[in-house]
Design a protein around this motif. Structure first.
Motif, short mmCIF file in Angstrom:
data_model
loop_
_atom_site.label_atom_id
_atom_site.label_comp_id
_atom_site.label_asym_id
_atom_site.label_seq_id
_atom_site.Cartn_x
_atom_site.Cartn_y
_atom_site.Cartn_z
N GLN A 90 0.79 -1.22 0.00
CA GLN A 90 0.00 0.00 0.00
C GLN A 90 0.83 1.28 0.00
O GLN A 90 0.37 2.30 -0.48
CB GLN A 90 -0.94 0.01 1.22
N ASP A 105 9.55 7.78 -8.45
CA ASP A 105 10.34 6.84 -9.24
C ASP A 105 11.73 6.64 -8.65
O ASP A 105 12.24 5.51 -8.60
CB ASP A 105 10.47 7.33 -10.68
N SER A 147 3.68 -1.49 -8.27
CA SER A 147 2.25 -1.29 -8.07
C SER A 147 1.95 -0.30 -6.95
O SER A 147 0.85 0.28 -6.90
CB SER A 147 1.57 -2.63 -7.75
N TYR A 188 5.38 7.99 -3.43
CA TYR A 188 6.37 6.96 -3.79
C TYR A 188 6.91 7.29 -5.18
O TYR A 188 6.43 6.80 -6.20
CB TYR A 188 5.75 5.57 -3.75
N LYS A 221 3.19 2.56 -6.54
CA LYS A 221 3.12 3.93 -7.08
C LYS A 221 1.68 4.36 -7.34
O LYS A 221 1.34 5.54 -7.25
CB LYS A 221 3.93 4.02 -8.37
N ASP A 222 0.82 3.39 -7.68
CA ASP A 222 -0.57 3.72 -7.95
C ASP A 222 -1.37 3.99 -6.68
O ASP A 222 -2.47 4.54 -6.74
CB ASP A 222 -1.24 2.57 -8.72
N ARG A 223 -0.81 3.60 -5.53
CA ARG A 223 -1.53 3.72 -4.26
C ARG A 223 -0.94 4.77 -3.34
O ARG A 223 -1.59 5.22 -2.39
CB ARG A 223 -1.53 2.36 -3.55
N ASP A 224 0.33 5.12 -3.58
CA ASP A 224 1.02 6.08 -2.72
C ASP A 224 1.65 7.13 -3.61
O ASP A 224 2.66 6.89 -4.29
CB ASP A 224 2.10 5.36 -1.90
N ASN A 225 1.06 8.33 -3.65
CA ASN A 225 1.55 9.36 -4.56
C ASN A 225 2.84 10.01 -4.09
O ASN A 225 3.38 10.88 -4.77
CB ASN A 225 0.47 10.43 -4.82
N TYR A 278 6.34 -6.38 -6.90
CA TYR A 278 5.21 -5.60 -6.40
C TYR A 278 5.48 -4.13 -6.14
O TYR A 278 4.53 -3.35 -6.06
CB TYR A 278 4.66 -6.24 -5.13
#
Length: 526
Positions: free
Chosen positions: A40, A127, A117, A125, A119-123, A114
């Motif tokens: 998450q 690159d 993935s 996080y 990155k889509d849930r924690d803005n 994992y």
């Protein structure tokens, strides 16, 4: 590889950032699997990375025993260990169990599979942070696969995280060449992100977490193993010729040598596994492998003891005074009876000391208050000697002698064969050298410099394998000479079969993985 042997667990905590040494060293796995819905936040990824280091620390006793017991520097008084050093190991013995190594690999696979993935849930996080985490995971996976290849030759190559009890792990072995190719690819993928750090914000992490220097060292190691000498030299030079302010640096002063082990995380270190009693009352158990008690597990062999004596005597002959400890031999070893710093009385038994002692003054008997010495995976001295091996195989003898002399001079020893490469007449002296003589010296320096660091068996095995096994008999002779716990004719005989150079796969995995085939030497019932 049955699923009951692949139940790997991690510490699931997404409520704090693992930024302090205490956080990282206190990570203890809980009995929960890494399921899809776990991922998450960036803190979750960080926790799994930390668990990878945790499992690497649990591997250290095996890293040491696998890398030392067959190499003739140490012998064990433990019956189970005897089986490995005497090439009598059978698949049922615990030393064959590689599950702790695969736990590291599974943690790394989890991050690699994992982390994107998240990155889509924690803005938050970004690159750069994700790629930095991936660099650490790629190293953890690659290093441990290289260890497996060196010990088993062929093992299952698993690049997918285990997250489901229903998932089948009946997997066949992968060839050694393919495993080493994957090791290199992992390193190149990590370096290709540009996110591998040279330093971390917290000082200890620069040595205790994976950096670009660690990836360079691993690449050099893998390239040497696969006899890709040009690439080996290239990656050694990325370390040895670096100009970064906080690059790993060779410690030239002989008197500073012991700090590498007593203090830890020194300039010479590239990557090491950290412990700290002061921060969280944590100790390791690998220093006890060299306990001073009569029940000591690992002791110096007679052959190694004579080498220790010879180096000590050379230092004395060179005028070095034994004020406390002297040179790397008396900095890494300990003679328990008083009055024997010089002379090495035959009644004395030298003990491995670099992980137990605290400072120069404790030669009379003091030990670390707690067993929390770090374990070094790579340091600059090894990179210097790895490069020397590659230069020799390329026919670059001058470069090799210069590198050998760097190590010898730091140890307080004279030039190799009295060859000062900057002196008049050096070219003539170098022209009289041959490949075998130089390799023998490099392997001797690695044995003395890296004593007890889990490297010796791999160096001898490399020597026996290179050039289509052209030094096979010399390799066997060296192993036989160093073995003092079984019949030498037995070792000579068994090592004629190259499959006996590697360990058997664990019997439990053979029984639970229908596709797994035993190492041919052990499958034949020898």
């Amino acid at each position: 590889m049955g699923k009951m042997y692949f139940l790997f667990f991690i510490f699931l905590s997404s409520f704090f950032v693992l930024s302090s040494c205490n956080d990282w060293l206190d990570v203890k796995p809980n009995n929960e699997q890494v399921t899809d819905d776990y991922w998450q936040s960036k803190e979750d990824v960080e926790a799994v990375i930390a668990s990878g280091y945790y499992y690497m620390r649990t591997c250290v006793p095996n890293y040491i025993k696998w890398g030392e017991l067959r190499g003739g520097t140490f012998y064990s008084s433990n019956a189970a260990d005897n089986k490995l050093q005497d090439f009598n190991l059978t698949p049922e013995y615990a030393l064959c169990d590689y599950s702790s190594v695969y736990k590291v690999i599974n943690m790394a696979n989890s991050v690699i599979n994992y982390a994107p993935s998240v990155k889509d849930r924690d803005n938050t996080y970004y690159d750069a942070v994700m790629n930095s985490h991936l660099c650490e995971a790629y190293f953890q996976r690659a290093y441990n696969y290289l260890i497996l290849a060196k010990n088993y030759k062929e093992v299952p190559l698993i690049l997918k995280a285990y997250v489901d009890d229903n998932e089948s792990f009946d997997i066949a072995k992968t060839t050694e060449d393919s495993i080493v190719m994957q090791v290199k690819q992992d390193c190149l993928t990590a370096l290709g992100t540009g996110a591998a750090k040279g330093t971390y914000e917290v000082d200890w992490q620069t040595k205790g977490r994976v950096t670009k220097w660690a990836l360079y060292a691993l690449m050099a190691d893998a390239c040497l193993w696969s006899e890709d000498y040009d690439e080996c030299i290239k990656y050694c030079d990325l370390i040895l010729n670096a100009t970064d302010n906080f690059r790993p640096a060779f410690m030239k002063n002989t008197n500073d040598w012991y700090n590498i082990f007593s203090a830890g995380n020194t300039n010479e270190s590239i990557f090491e596994l950290n412990w700290s009693y002061a921060l969280n009352q944590e100790t390791n158990n690998f220093a006890s492998l060299w306990s001073q008690s009569s029940g000591s597990r690992l002791r110096f062999t007679n052959v190694a003891t004579e080498k220790l004596k010879a180096e000590t005597q050379e230092l004395i002959d060179n005028g070095m005074v034994a004020d406390g400890r002297m040179g790397r031999m008396l900095l890494s070893t300990y003679v328990p009876e008083s009055g024997t710093l010089i002379g090495w009385s035959t009644s004395n038994t030298p003990y491995m000391w670099k992980y137990n002692g605290t400072d120069v003054q404790d030669i009379t008997g003091g030990v670390r208050a707690y067993q929390d010495a770090n374990f070094i995976i790579y340091r600059v001295a090894e990179i210097i000697l790895i490069k020397a091996q590659a230069e020799i195989m390329k026919g670059n003898y001058r470069e090799a002698v210069e590198l050998i002399n760097r190590i010898r001079n730091r140890a307080g020893l004279g030039y190799f064969n009295d060859i000062d490469t900057n002196a008049e007449g050096a070219d003539i002296q170098i022209s009289q050298l041959d490949e075998f003589t130089l390799l023998e010296e490099v392997l001797n320096q690695k044995q003395m410099e890296l004593v007890g660091e889990g490297k010796r068996w791999y160096d001898l095995l490399w020597f026996g394998r290179i050039g289509n096994n052209k030094y096979r008999q010399q390799f066997i002779d060296a192993v036989v000479e160093g073995n003092q716990t079984t019949n030498q004719s037995w070792v000579q005989s068994v090592l004629q079969d190259k499959n006996a150079w590697y360990m058997p796969l664990p019997q439990a995995d053979i029984e639970h993985n229908s596709l797994l085939v035993q190492n041919p030497y052990y499958a034949s019932g020898n």
